[in-house]
Each structure stands twice: as C-alpha cells, then as structure tokens.
Design an enzyme around this catalytic site. Sequence first.
Site, PDB file in Angstrom:
ATOM      1  N   TYR A   1       0.995   3.978  12.587  1.00 20.71           N
ATOM      2  CA  TYR A   1       0.654   3.778  11.179  1.00 20.71           C
ATOM      3  C   TYR A   1      -0.794   3.346  10.961  1.00 20.71           C
ATOM      4  CZ  TYR A   1       2.292  -1.165  11.790  1.00 20.71           C
ATOM      5  OH  TYR A   1       2.502  -2.463  12.201  1.00 20.71           O
ATOM      6  N   GLU A   2      -1.186   3.368   9.673  1.00 21.20           N
ATOM      7  CA  GLU A   2      -2.578   3.142   9.241  1.00 21.20           C
ATOM      8  C   GLU A   2      -3.538   4.133   9.890  1.00 21.20           C
ATOM      9  OE1 GLU A   2      -2.769   1.521   6.759  1.00 21.20           O
ATOM     10  OE2 GLU A   2      -0.909   0.412   6.887  1.00 21.20           O
ATOM     11  N   GLY A   3      -3.114   5.377   9.992  1.00 20.66           N
ATOM     12  CA  GLY A   3      -3.910   6.418  10.632  1.00 20.66           C
ATOM     13  C   GLY A   3      -3.571   6.468  12.102  1.00 20.66           C
TER      14      GLY A   3
ATOM     15  N   ARG B   1      -6.505  -1.515   9.264  1.00 23.43           N
ATOM     16  CA  ARG B   1      -6.669  -0.967  10.614  1.00 23.43           C
ATOM     17  C   ARG B   1      -7.053  -2.044  11.619  1.00 23.43           C
ATOM     18  NH1 ARG B   1      -9.436   4.811   8.747  1.00 23.43           N
ATOM     19  NH2 ARG B   1      -7.421   5.836   8.382  1.00 23.43           N
TER      20      ARG B   1
ATOM     21  N   MET C   1       0.863  -1.172   0.000  1.00 25.86           N
ATOM     22  CA  MET C   1       0.000   0.000   0.000  1.00 25.86           C
ATOM     23  C   MET C   1       0.904   1.227   0.000  1.00 25.86           C
ATOM     24  SD  MET C   1      -3.160   0.903   2.576  1.00 25.86           S
ATOM     25  CE  MET C   1      -2.223   0.558   4.049  1.00 25.86           C
TER      26      MET C   1
END
Length: 599
Positions: free
Chosen positions: A441-443, A301, A160
Amino acid sequence: MYRAPVEDIAFTLKHVAGLKPALDAGIFGDFGEDLVDAILAEAGRFASEEVAPLYKVGDEHGAVLKDAAVTTPPGWKQLYRRWIEGGWNALSGPEEYGGQGLPTMLGVAALEMWNSAAMAFGIGPTLTMGAVEALDKHASAELKAKYLAKLVSGESMGTMNLTEPQAGSDLAALRARAEPVGDGTYRIFGQKIFITYGEHDFTDNIVHLVLARLPDAPAGTRGISLFLVPKFFVNDDGSLGARNDVFCSGLEHKLGIHASPTCTMIYGDGFQGAKPGAIGWLIGEENKGLACMFTMMNNARLAVGMQGVAVAEIATQKAIAYANERRQGKASAYAGSGMAPIVHHPDVQRNLLTMRALTQIARSISYSCAHAIDRARVGEGEAGAKWHDRASLLTPLAKAFSTDVGVEVASLGVQVHGGMGFIEETGAAALYRDARIAPIYEGTNGIQAIDLVSRKLPLGGGEHVHGYISELKAVAEAVRTSNIEGFGRTADNLDRALADLDEATRFLQKLLADGKADAAMAGATPYLRLISLAAGGAYLAQGGLADRSRIALCRFFAENLLGEIRALKERVIDGAESLVAAGKALISAEAPRRSKDQP
C-alpha cells in the site's frame, strides 16, 4: 514482549541521521537534546507498557462490523483515548491548531514505537497526521478553522480515500463523481475500497479526504479533485450535527493487521434515508486534487516505511529472546552442560545479525529522510532546495526498502523459531502476516522504484544523487583513515559498493537521457535495493565511528551482506534485455490459454 529500543533510536537520530549537529547549530531554535530524550523515553514507556500488551487481543479478536458500525478489539478504544490524552497525536502538528510543532524526526521515531508495539494500532493515527498536513497546506481558512484543531488533537481521525475496485495504483481510472450543489458544497457519489480506519469507534467523527471527478473534468489524472467529507457535519460552535451520506458496507478479511478496520466505503447511497449524495467541500483547486493528495501520500509513504522498521525491530527482539531460550544440539562455543541455546550456533547467529543489520539500515534511511524533510522546512534558498531534493530522493528508499526489510526480517524471525515460528503460539507468524501489506500500500514498492529512477535520479540536473554518493564515500574514507581496530575490510568493501552504485546510477541516467525509459525501468527495482544497501553500509559505518560498540555489526554487514551489490549492479546493467525477451515470451505463452478460456 516488546521493549522500545530508546537508546538505539536516540543514537540513530542524533549521530547517524543528523539531528545532533542540527541541534548544536540551533537549526530548530530552543529545541534541544534534553527534550528529545524525554520524549523518546516516555514514548517508549507508553508503547512498551500500554500498547504492546493489547497486540495479541487485537490480532485474535480483530475489528467487527455490524449495522454499518465498526467495533475495535476490547481495550483498544480506551488505549486510543489515553494515547491522545498524552498528546502523542499532536506531537508534530501545527502549533496554530494546538500541535506541538516538533520536528518530523521525533514524530517518526515515536511512530516506530507505536507500530512495533501494534502495527494495527499505529497505522490509524498515521493517516490522521497525513490529513492534517494536507489540510494545513491546501484547505481554505474556513475548513482549517472547523476541522484542524480536532484532527491535530486526535479527537477526530482522518482517512485517505483513493482506491476503487477498477482503480488501484492507476488513479486515472477513478470514477467517483462530485456534483456541485451551488452553495460551495458538492455531492459525492461512488465506492472506495481498502480504506484504513474508514469506520471505527475511536472517535465520534471521521474526516474523509476523497478523490472524485467533477462533471466537466478532463480525462485522466488531470481531472481529479480532492474533497473533505465528514462522517458527521460540524456545527459552527464545533458540536456535531447530522450524519452525512457515507457509510462502511464491508470489512476486508485480511492476512494480518486484523485489528485495523479496512473498509469498503459507500458515498451517496441515501444512507439511513438521507438525500443521496455525501456532502463534501473542495480542498485546493478543482481538478488539482492529486497534487493535494500527494502531500498526504508522501507523509504516508515515510510512515509506512516506519512500519517496516517497526516490524523488523520487534521480530528481531522476539527472535533473539527465543534463540537464547531454545536449546538444541551441541555447539563448540557453548561451555555449559546439555544442549546449547541455539544462539550459539553460527547459522542462527548469521540470521540474527542479518536481522539486526537490516533493521538498523532501514531505520537509518528512514530517519535520514525525516531529517531532510525537517531541514527543507526550515531552510531557505539553495539550502532549502537541496534538502527538499534529498527528502525526495530518500522517500522511495524509506518506503520500499524498509517495508521489504520488514517482510525479510519477519521471515527470518520465523526461521529462527523453527517449527514454533510457523504456528501462532510464539507470535512470530503474526508479525510476518502483519508485515506483508506494507510493500503493497501507499504505492507498491515497484512503483516506488519507478519513481526513484524516473523522477528522483534526474533531480538537480542529475547531480543531486551523485552529491549524496559523494557524502557516502566520505564516510568510507573516514573509516579508512580512522585507524580504529575492528572495522576489518569495511572501508575496501564500501569503496567497491559505492563505485558499483555510481556506475549503476550513471548507466540509468544515460538510458533516460537517450530516451530508453523502458530499459531503465527494467532495472529500477534492483537499483532501489542497491542504493539502499550501499547507503546502509555507510550509515552503519558512521554509527561505528561514533560508537565503537557498533563496529562489529558494521563489519559483519560489510563482509557478509554488502557483496550483494555487485549482483544487483549486474541486474541493473545487463538484465533489461533478458527481462524484456522473457516477458514477451511469457505474454505470448499466456495469450492462447486466455483466448481459449474466453466464453
């Protein structure tokens, strides 16, 4: 050494998260408990006996970059080959492309075990699974036919590509560009950073999902498109063709997860004499790439939340084992001779029980999120919509609370080890290092909290979250009326906690309705922990109702840790004004220094 907690995982899936009632009702067709138990047992064996022994060499050796090629630690490539031969990558993949089509709950449970055994190993396949879901939902039939089967099997891996040096969480600042060639392909140019497993030796081909802008794209996030960019082109017969114009220019030297290659990726630089421009194919529609990528990000997430659960589990196991071996001081509860194992000291017991309770709560929340995803997929009409909203509500909790727990529990694990925890010999420090990336990470977890308050609390006209709270209150009432000995003040404390949750929820919803979004955002992070702890207390109670051996942990949490909710509620309701005022003072105090430092 890690021992997969298969019994705890199975119990949580079936009796807390809701799998057993769903199986009994035939929600998942012929899929039954026997298959669940067999899959979990074999996954536990593989994680404990094959993945875990390679953790230390991965941490110490790390990934190595030379001449744009990455070599993973000794034994890891062979481990990955055995892993895909076991069918683990295909566990929840679409059956049309060779997957087993099993519920997300099973995939998530297995993911916990891979990450407990070695988080740096478990994170790689996580992104492949997310790429599979994004392509399955949004890609053209031609792209699916060419790439999905090998991604599902694990013969290829996916990545990603979002982040750029100037664009971290703010994707509106992306600069990578895509130029139409005229034959249905695009030439991609740009740099991406922090790309997990962007280059490695596990598979011959790597399929990159890349966000970029078309020449005439609107500004901001409305102008982002998603492209499939393979490391090697794939011929019509499935064989690999020429190398694409994409390569890894550097590896990050990280605090933890050393064996996971975190790459800087260069697109369109004329690698090895190629014509500049990495060839890519559009996924979905032009300028709507963010919606496609969010399919992958939501999957990621929950998977990252499982990393928090996983590290918390192995840190707890390691701390308990050490506390039973390490002897220090005298303890009145110890009847043996000489110094007592430190597990007999009340403060050590408090730490260990806190670790165990937080780990189980994070597991329960994450598995419940996975269950909601599964029910939304098979549900129809209002029922499907309800479960979709439930998955949406629980996703930020699963990601943020679980990863915060991973760090918190790993830190307590270092504390239990004492001085031996601060050095590398015991492995407690390595887990703490590994865990620290997951809240980022991932928001980031702050972004998850904002998402929870601004987007998830209004679901169903604002009533969905209150329906969830009502379900939690029903558990508290079941404890009260059960007349089972051992719960102590659990029911009363849960009632107070859930009343505080209800009050904080309505307060934030009113702020949003009144247009006071900034004040609501000021309380977002404490609110996320508040709702997670309250839900966790109910989940522990639900477990105690199903199995009396779990009541003691439930009571410990209710009488020792659940009181934090009252303070969190006060931060949500009363903290915004002081936060804004202090924030302005901080900015004002910093401005003169920054101005003075300017050249």
